[in-house]
Design an enzyme around this catalytic site. Structure first.
Site, PDB file in Angstrom:
ATOM      1  N   LYS A 146      10.791  -5.453   9.846  1.00 35.95           N
ATOM      2  CA  LYS A 146      10.546  -4.181   9.166  1.00 35.95           C
ATOM      3  C   LYS A 146      11.276  -3.042   9.862  1.00 35.95           C
ATOM      4  CE  LYS A 146       7.407  -5.659   6.167  1.00 35.95           C
ATOM      5  NZ  LYS A 146       7.611  -5.600   4.715  1.00 35.95           N
ATOM      6  N   LYS A 253       7.652 -11.003  -6.392  1.00 32.62           N
ATOM      7  CA  LYS A 253       6.355 -11.498  -5.937  1.00 32.62           C
ATOM      8  C   LYS A 253       5.581 -11.918  -7.178  1.00 32.62           C
ATOM      9  CE  LYS A 253       6.020  -8.327  -2.006  1.00 32.62           C
ATOM     10  NZ  LYS A 253       7.449  -8.069  -1.869  1.00 32.62           N
TER      11      LYS A 253
HETATM   12 MG    MG Z   1       9.849  -5.969   1.020  1.00 28.56          MG
END
Ligand code: MG
Length: 315
Positions: A146, A253
């Site tokens: 991240k 997703k």
């Molecule tokens: Mg992502």
């Protein structure tokens, strides 16, 4: 095929360590496991795992929906779940699919589900510098880290260090969760340009959700591919960015995208470049995702590592 006995239970799974992203700190995954049983006693399981930060229904809204359904439902009840409850659509349709396709048990040992073809999320910040080794030893070869959490310079130093110590066959995906502005995104692209996509596979969602045009422009000028994630939280958004000409990578997703069939049809029509990703769900939702990956995979332009390496985040 008529009516199904419907039962569900709630779960609450703490993360082994808090997950820090641009959105803040996430400590517990709350979700719902549901079961449909037909007249012959056959069972289908589904999972509702909301991701409110991606614009889905909240956990409370999903729970409310389940509580008001009653203990017997029919297929029409599943087909008419409102679009405002995409995770419920996914959970119920998955349970129904499992019931309807019981002979086609997904083979969990299939090649795409081998850990070598999963990307795994590294701990945020400097912890990644030693956090990658046990994961490498477990067999992971694609890592995600991240960015957009700390300041640019500090993150670049850690990233550069990480790239220098990762074995040459490791790939890194960088995910900003929409946390950079145009200058910050340019800054990262410039820093990354000396790396081959074999090392830095892509930069994910560098800019906020609604900056599709800027993301497009960045993708065209960047030697490292840009992937969309938050910008494409629903099947409608996926259809719409394709209509706007996006040809690049999209992280999807399925667990938050509503009825799986629409995604399967989309792949048949468009041959997109997709990365299938989990949303920190349990084995129940994972099995549903695996069925979808099998249905979509051959219609995707590349076989990219699956964003499924999230298991070790749970205790
Ligand atoms: Mg992502």
């Amino acid at each position: 095929m008529g009516h199904y006995c419907f039962t569900f239970h709630e779960y609450s799974l703490p993360f082994r360590q808090p997950l820090v992203t641009h959105y803040g700190v996430w400590t517990v995954r709350n979700g719902i496991i549901l079961q449909l049983k037909d007249e012959k006693g056959q069972q289908g399981w589904g999972e509702i795992a909301p991701l409110e930060m991606f614009g889905t229904e909240s956990y409370g809204e999903a729970l409310d929906f389940c509580r008001h359904l009653g203990s017997t439902i029919c297929h029409k009840d599943i087909q008419t779940i409102p679009a405002t409850l995409p995770c419920c659509q996914f959970g119920f349709a998955s349970a129904w699919d499992e019931l309807s396709f019981i002979p086609e048990k997904t083979n969990l040992n299939d090649a795409p589900f081998d850990i070598r073809h999963h990307s795994v999320l590294l701990p945020t910040g400097r912890q990644a510098l030693h956090g990658w080794t046990p994961l490498w030893q477990r067999g992971y070869r694609t890592f995600k880290w991240k960015i957009g959490v700390d300041n640019l310079e500090e993150e670049w130093l850690v990233c550069h260090h990480l790239l220098s110590i990762l074995p040459p066959t490791a790939k890194l995906r960088l995910d900003a969760n929409g946390g950079l502005d145009w200058n910050g995104a340019q800054w990262w692209v410039n820093r990354l340009q000396s790396f081959h996509p074999n090392r830095v596979e892509y930069l994910e969602q560098p800019l906020p959700v609604d900056q599709i045009e800027n993301l497009h422009q960045l993708d065209q000028q960047s030697p490292i591919p840009i992937a969309l994630d938050e910008s494409v939280a629903s099947i409608h958004q996926l259809e719409s960015i394709f209509a706007q000409g996006w040809q690049g990578i999209v992280v999807v997703k399925p667990a938050i995208m509503g009825y799986p069939r629409r995604l399967i049809q989309f792949c048949q029509q468009h041959r997109p470049d997709l990365v299938f990703s989990s949303v920190f769900e349990t084995k129940v939702g994972r099995r549903s995702l695996q069925r979808i990956v099998i249905a979509c995979r051959d219609n995707c332009r590349h076989h990219r590592s699956l964003g499924f390496g999230t298991d070790y985040w749970f205790t």
